[in-house]
Design a protein around this motif. Structure first.
Motif, PDB file in Angstrom:
ATOM      1  N   PRO A 239       6.240  -0.768  -7.019  1.00  0.00           N
ATOM      2  CA  PRO A 239       6.650  -0.061  -8.227  1.00  0.00           C
ATOM      3  C   PRO A 239       7.809   0.900  -7.974  1.00  0.00           C
ATOM      4  N   ASP A 240       8.420   1.328  -9.057  1.00  0.00           N
ATOM      5  CA  ASP A 240       9.518   2.293  -9.000  1.00  0.00           C
ATOM      6  C   ASP A 240       8.940   3.688  -8.752  1.00  0.00           C
ATOM      7  N   LEU A 241       9.284   4.276  -7.627  1.00  0.00           N
ATOM      8  CA  LEU A 241       8.749   5.595  -7.275  1.00  0.00           C
ATOM      9  C   LEU A 241       9.805   6.693  -7.408  1.00  0.00           C
TER      10      LEU A 241
ATOM     11  N   TRP B 197       0.866  -1.182   0.000  1.00  0.00           N
ATOM     12  CA  TRP B 197       0.000   0.000   0.000  1.00  0.00           C
ATOM     13  C   TRP B 197       0.894   1.221   0.000  1.00  0.00           C
ATOM     14  N   ILE B 198       0.770   2.016  -1.030  1.00  0.00           N
ATOM     15  CA  ILE B 198       1.618   3.204  -1.155  1.00  0.00           C
ATOM     16  C   ILE B 198       0.728   4.434  -1.059  1.00  0.00           C
ATOM     17  N   SER B 199       1.093   5.354  -0.201  1.00  0.00           N
ATOM     18  CA  SER B 199       0.261   6.551  -0.081  1.00  0.00           C
ATOM     19  C   SER B 199       1.109   7.738   0.363  1.00  0.00           C
ATOM     20  N   ASP B 200       0.564   8.908   0.116  1.00  0.00           N
ATOM     21  CA  ASP B 200       1.200  10.136   0.569  1.00  0.00           C
ATOM     22  C   ASP B 200       0.673  10.442   1.969  1.00  0.00           C
TER      23      ASP B 200
ATOM     24  N   TYR C 180     -10.320  17.270  -9.188  1.00  0.00           N
ATOM     25  CA  TYR C 180     -10.209  16.201  -8.192  1.00  0.00           C
ATOM     26  C   TYR C 180     -10.257  16.713  -6.754  1.00  0.00           C
ATOM     27  N   ILE C 181     -10.492  17.991  -6.585  1.00  0.00           N
ATOM     28  CA  ILE C 181     -10.493  18.560  -5.228  1.00  0.00           C
ATOM     29  C   ILE C 181     -11.564  17.872  -4.379  1.00  0.00           C
ATOM     30  N   GLY C 182     -11.138  17.465  -3.200  1.00  0.00           N
ATOM     31  CA  GLY C 182     -12.053  16.785  -2.282  1.00  0.00           C
ATOM     32  C   GLY C 182     -12.227  15.307  -2.579  1.00  0.00           C
ATOM     33  N   LEU C 183     -11.424  14.792  -3.479  1.00  0.00           N
ATOM     34  CA  LEU C 183     -11.537  13.373  -3.840  1.00  0.00           C
ATOM     35  C   LEU C 183     -10.266  12.605  -3.467  1.00  0.00           C
ATOM     36  N   HIS C 184     -10.461  11.310  -3.215  1.00  0.00           N
ATOM     37  CA  HIS C 184      -9.324  10.400  -3.108  1.00  0.00           C
ATOM     38  C   HIS C 184      -8.934   9.995  -4.525  1.00  0.00           C
ATOM     39  N   VAL C 185      -7.644   9.862  -4.752  1.00  0.00           N
ATOM     40  CA  VAL C 185      -7.167   9.554  -6.103  1.00  0.00           C
ATOM     41  C   VAL C 185      -6.106   8.463  -6.041  1.00  0.00           C
ATOM     42  N   ALA C 186      -5.891   7.832  -7.198  1.00  0.00           N
ATOM     43  CA  ALA C 186      -4.777   6.887  -7.349  1.00  0.00           C
ATOM     44  C   ALA C 186      -3.877   7.421  -8.455  1.00  0.00           C
ATOM     45  N   TRP C 187      -2.631   7.686  -8.107  1.00  0.00           N
ATOM     46  CA  TRP C 187      -1.641   8.203  -9.055  1.00  0.00           C
ATOM     47  C   TRP C 187      -0.855   7.055  -9.684  1.00  0.00           C
ATOM     48  N   SER C 188      -0.426   7.260 -10.917  1.00  0.00           N
ATOM     49  CA  SER C 188       0.535   6.327 -11.504  1.00  0.00           C
ATOM     50  C   SER C 188       1.848   6.465 -10.728  1.00  0.00           C
TER      51      SER C 188
ATOM     52  N   GLY D  21      -1.907  -2.142  -5.262  1.00  0.00           N
ATOM     53  CA  GLY D  21      -0.579  -2.034  -4.670  1.00  0.00           C
ATOM     54  C   GLY D  21       0.438  -1.413  -5.617  1.00  0.00           C
ATOM     55  N   GLN D  22       0.013  -1.111  -6.833  1.00  0.00           N
ATOM     56  CA  GLN D  22       0.934  -0.563  -7.837  1.00  0.00           C
ATOM     57  C   GLN D  22       0.637   0.900  -8.143  1.00  0.00           C
ATOM     58  N   VAL D  23      -0.128   1.555  -7.269  1.00  0.00           N
ATOM     59  CA  VAL D  23      -0.453   2.972  -7.452  1.00  0.00           C
ATOM     60  C   VAL D  23      -0.120   3.715  -6.157  1.00  0.00           C
ATOM     61  N   VAL D  24      -0.150   5.031  -6.219  1.00  0.00           N
ATOM     62  CA  VAL D  24       0.039   5.845  -5.014  1.00  0.00           C
ATOM     63  C   VAL D  24      -1.307   6.463  -4.649  1.00  0.00           C
ATOM     64  N   HIS D  25      -1.760   6.166  -3.438  1.00  0.00           N
ATOM     65  CA  HIS D  25      -3.051   6.678  -2.976  1.00  0.00           C
ATOM     66  C   HIS D  25      -2.847   8.055  -2.349  1.00  0.00           C
ATOM     67  N   ASP D  26      -3.749   8.954  -2.690  1.00  0.00           N
ATOM     68  CA  ASP D  26      -3.590  10.323  -2.212  1.00  0.00           C
ATOM     69  C   ASP D  26      -4.972  10.969  -2.103  1.00  0.00           C
ATOM     70  N   TYR D  27      -4.995  12.150  -1.511  1.00  0.00           N
ATOM     71  CA  TYR D  27      -6.224  12.927  -1.377  1.00  0.00           C
ATOM     72  C   TYR D  27      -5.929  14.335  -1.874  1.00  0.00           C
TER      73      TYR D  27
END
Lengths: 151, 82
Positions: free
Chosen positions: B11-13, A41-44, B31-39, B67-73
């Motif tokens: 993944p390679d970050l 799990w990768i997150s900021d 995307y303001i106010g949303l959870h997102v998944a980044w490459s 597991g291959q993305v970056v979760h963010d808000y």
């Protein structure tokens, strides 16, 4: 032994009063990987010296393949005074600044409460580092300390 | 997780943070106010949702390993976080 992270600059539509006319707000957001039995799990997450523990959502635990059924339980109090229930698991935490990488076992609290971001607090995270926040450079330095037992 | 049941390598970050800093504000506005998944390279938002579970559902529908993305808000500008 030191990792250096630049603050993330979050755009604003009005200059923040306290920041003197800038159109961004700097924040110490750090990309962190948790490595579980079946996935990553990768997150900021927000590096937060005011947080007692490191906290992620239970959605992360599901992806990681962690069984929290018999996990140690705890609770936390957010700034809004809402109580979070927490279930703790020891997981591998990986961090890189692109040059250096650190990986250690740390206790993470998982909460069913919806979080905007994961919280990188003292327990499980900051306890293993000397953290220097450079407000002028908008960078944070993390240097492993004597508690650190990772790779 | 891979088809043989073993977890994929993370993944390679190495370029994620650098590329994220280059994303202009107007690209984030929807995307303001949303959870997102980044490459993992920090260049593209792959999917978004009102909560993390929505993001996970969208990723599953698209066949993307969570597991291959970056979760963010994506935070709303001008709201002071305390």
């Amino acid at each position: 032994m030191t990792m250096l992270f630049r603050y993330r600059l979050l755009p604003v539509s009005r200059p923040p009063v306290a920041l003197g006319g800038r159109w961004v707000r700097p924040k110490p957001l750090i990309t962190t990987s948790l490595i579980g039995p079946t996935n990553t799990w990768i997150s900021d997450g927000l590096l937060d010296t005011g947080a007692d523990d490191t906290v992620f959502s239970e959605d992360a635990a599901d992806v990681l393949g962690l069984d929290l059924t018999n996990a140690r339980r705890g609770s936390g109090l957010g700034l809004g005074l809402a109580t979070l229930s927490l279930r703790f698991a020891e997981v591998t935490i990986r961090l890189t600044d692109g040059r250096e990488q650190r990986e250690w076992l740390g206790w993470v609290g998982f909460t069913p409460t919806k979080l905007r971001r994961s919280i990188l607090g003292f327990g499980g995270f900051l306890q293993f580092f000397t953290a220097t926040f450079h407000g002028d450079r908008e960078q944070v330095e993390l240097t492993t300390n004597s508690f650190y037992r990772g790779k | 997780m891979t088809a043989n049941g073993k977890p994929q390598h993370p993944p390679d970050l190495s370029h994620y943070h650098e590329n994220r800093l280059k994303i202009p504000a107007d690209r984030l506005a929807p995307y303001i106010g949303l959870h997102v998944a980044w490459s993992p390279d920090g260049c593209t938002i792959l999917t978004s949702g009102e909560d993390v579970q929505s993001v996970l559902r969208h990723l599953k529908e698209a066949g993307i390993d969570p597991g291959q993305v970056v979760h963010d808000y994506i935070e709303a500008p001008d709201i002071v976080q305390l």
